[in-house]
Scaffold this motif. Structure first.
Motif: not given
Lengths: 117, 112
Positions: B80-87, B101-106
């Motif tokens: 559950l702690r892995d729930a996040a936005v991954y870039y 430079v960051f994109g929109t991520g997953t």
């Protein structure tokens, strides 16, 4: 591992006032630090690259006179939002990279949530 | 800056493996592939990075395609702690300032 401390974690200020955010590398020296801004439900937007002992490099569209960056030492960079307005309310994040021990990733501060009222 | 393309969101069940894809068809020979994740109201956290070979660390594995035009971040057992936005981000190894430079991520959703 490398630690970047950012202060304050949140701040509320009145419109027209200035706010200073500090970013410190705690256990390494950072000749270069980066400042980002993030609006709700959006990605991080790079604002500027902060260089120790020289002027910051701003990304296109970022007002350098409004967002003053001072990289005073190898462990401290500050971002001052001058004459803040409600549209400057955002999550500000700094980052640095410890290049002293090989090619590792970048370390980010915990962010500063700025609310301008 | 070379761009990356990621799905907007993915879902997983707890304790199952998760494969997060990233396309970077315009990657150059000197670009490193970095992965970061961001939990709500926190700064991003470094996950893993690589250049050509697959990489493993205590957090995840990074599988890089032979032509380097895509990569996959593998979380072996999602919690559950892995729930996040991954870039997924490309960093030019030759650029002096080496900015990210960051994109929109997953956005990864993990269900119990």
């Amino acid at each position: 591992g490398a630690v970047v401390s950012q202060h304050p974690s949140w701040v509320i200020c009145k419109s027209g006032t200035s706010v200073k955010i500090e970013c410190r590398s705690l256990d390494f020296q950072a000749t270069t630090m980066f400042w980002y801004r993030q609006f709700p439900k959006q990605s991080l937007m790079l604002m500027a690259t902060s260089n120790e002992g020289s002027k910051a490099t701003y990304e296109q569209g970022v007002e350098k006179d409004k967002f003053l960056i001072n990289h005073a030492s190898l462990t401290l960079s500050t971002l001052t939002v001058t004459s803040a307005h409600p549209e400057d309310s955002s999550f500000y994040i700094c980052s640095a990279r410890d290049t002293g021990f090989g090619d590792y990733g970048y370390t980010f501060g915990s962010g500063t949530r700025l609310t301008v009222v | 800056d070379a761009k990356t393309t990621q799905p907007n969101s993915m879902e997983s069940n707890e304790e199952e493996p998760v494969h997060l894809p990233c396309n970077h068809s315009t990657i150059s020979g000197t670009d490193y592939i970095h992965w970061y994740r961001q939990l709500p109201s926190q700064g991003p956290e470094y996950v893993i990075h690589g250049l050509t070979s697959n990489v493993n660390n205590r957090m995840a594995s990074l599988a890089i395609a032979e032509d380097r035009k895509s990569s996959t971040l593998i979380l072996h057992r999602a919690t559950l702690r892995d729930a996040a936005v991954y870039y997924c981000i490309l960093r030019d190894g030759n650029t002096g300032f080496q900015k990210l430079v960051f994109g929109t991520g997953t956005r990864l959703l993990v269900s119990p």
